[in-house]
Scaffold this motif. Structure first.
Motif, PDB file in Angstrom:
ATOM      1  N   UNK A   1       0.835  -1.161   0.000  1.00  0.00           N
ATOM      2  CA  UNK A   1       0.000   0.000   0.000  1.00  0.00           C
ATOM      3  C   UNK A   1       0.881   1.226   0.000  1.00  0.00           C
ATOM      4  N   UNK A   2       0.423   2.243  -0.667  1.00  0.00           N
ATOM      5  CA  UNK A   2       1.137   3.515  -0.708  1.00  0.00           C
ATOM      6  C   UNK A   2       0.160   4.604  -0.304  1.00  0.00           C
ATOM      7  N   UNK A   3       0.537   5.352   0.719  1.00  0.00           N
ATOM      8  CA  UNK A   3      -0.265   6.471   1.196  1.00  0.00           C
ATOM      9  C   UNK A   3       0.506   7.742   0.876  1.00  0.00           C
ATOM     10  N   UNK A   4      -0.136   8.666   0.181  1.00  0.00           N
ATOM     11  CA  UNK A   4       0.465   9.964  -0.093  1.00  0.00           C
ATOM     12  C   UNK A   4      -0.385  11.010   0.616  1.00  0.00           C
ATOM     13  N   UNK A   5       0.275  11.800   1.464  1.00  0.00           N
ATOM     14  CA  UNK A   5      -0.445  12.768   2.297  1.00  0.00           C
ATOM     15  C   UNK A   5       0.242  14.129   2.228  1.00  0.00           C
ATOM     16  N   UNK A   6      -0.492  15.179   2.565  1.00  0.00           N
ATOM     17  CA  UNK A   6       0.127  16.507   2.606  1.00  0.00           C
ATOM     18  C   UNK A   6       1.234  16.565   3.660  1.00  0.00           C
ATOM     19  N   UNK A   7       2.307  17.288   3.366  1.00  0.00           N
ATOM     20  CA  UNK A   7       3.417  17.378   4.306  1.00  0.00           C
ATOM     21  C   UNK A   7       3.046  18.152   5.566  1.00  0.00           C
ATOM     22  N   UNK A   8       1.923  18.802   5.574  1.00  0.00           N
ATOM     23  CA  UNK A   8       1.477  19.543   6.756  1.00  0.00           C
ATOM     24  C   UNK A   8       1.042  18.615   7.898  1.00  0.00           C
ATOM     25  N   UNK A   9       0.816  17.339   7.607  1.00  0.00           N
ATOM     26  CA  UNK A   9       0.409  16.407   8.657  1.00  0.00           C
ATOM     27  C   UNK A   9       1.622  15.995   9.480  1.00  0.00           C
ATOM     28  N   UNK A  10       1.426  15.858  10.786  1.00  0.00           N
ATOM     29  CA  UNK A  10       2.536  15.472  11.650  1.00  0.00           C
ATOM     30  C   UNK A  10       2.676  13.950  11.728  1.00  0.00           C
ATOM     31  N   UNK A  11       3.743  13.502  12.380  1.00  0.00           N
ATOM     32  CA  UNK A  11       4.041  12.067  12.476  1.00  0.00           C
ATOM     33  C   UNK A  11       2.881  11.293  13.103  1.00  0.00           C
ATOM     34  N   UNK A  12       2.291  11.843  14.137  1.00  0.00           N
ATOM     35  CA  UNK A  12       1.183  11.161  14.816  1.00  0.00           C
ATOM     36  C   UNK A  12      -0.019  10.997  13.875  1.00  0.00           C
TER      37      UNK A  12
END
Length: 123
Positions: free
Chosen positions: A1-12
């Motif tokens: 699976x590959x999840x691509x998310x905005x860099x504004x989201x934090x590690x948690x």
């Protein structure tokens, strides 16, 4: 699976997304609990090009989830998967409208999870 998310989201939040998608796969389509192989990529907002209203969905900050799985799940199972993913991502701050999921199906012979073997053929 590959999840691509905005860099504004934090590690948690990223971990919450990954955990939520995995829980949905276990619950909705019956993958084994230990079958967890995820790649998470973050991108700058300007790297996400998406229509903010396509098919009547008001998008703002898309999280793209690409799942490759062995063929054989029913349409009902897939629809349940989409709902479970959206439900599981809401508590970590991902709007339901921003959850974009695409499934790609293949055969057991298309997998090797180590040692150069096609483990799924032996099942």
């Amino acid at each position: 699976m590959h999840i691509t998310a905005p860099e504004s989201l934090d590690h948690q939040q990223l971990r919450g997304i990954a955990d939520g998608v995995h829980r949905a796969l276990v619950t909705a389509v019956g993958i084994p609990e230990g079958d967890r192989f995820q790649l998470i990529t973050t991108q700058a907002r300007d790297a996400f090009l998406f229509d903010p209203e396509y098919l009547g969905v008001a998008r703002q900050d898309v999280v793209c989830i690409e799942i490759t799985l062995v063929a054989g799940r029913t349409d009902e199972m897939k629809q349940a998967l989409y709902r479970h993913i959206a439900d599981n991502l809401a508590p970590v701050g991902v709007r339901r409208e921003d959850v974009f999921v695409v499934l790609t199906e293949n055969r057991p012979s298309d997998w090797s999870v180590g040692n150069g073997d096609a483990q799924l053929l032996a099942r």
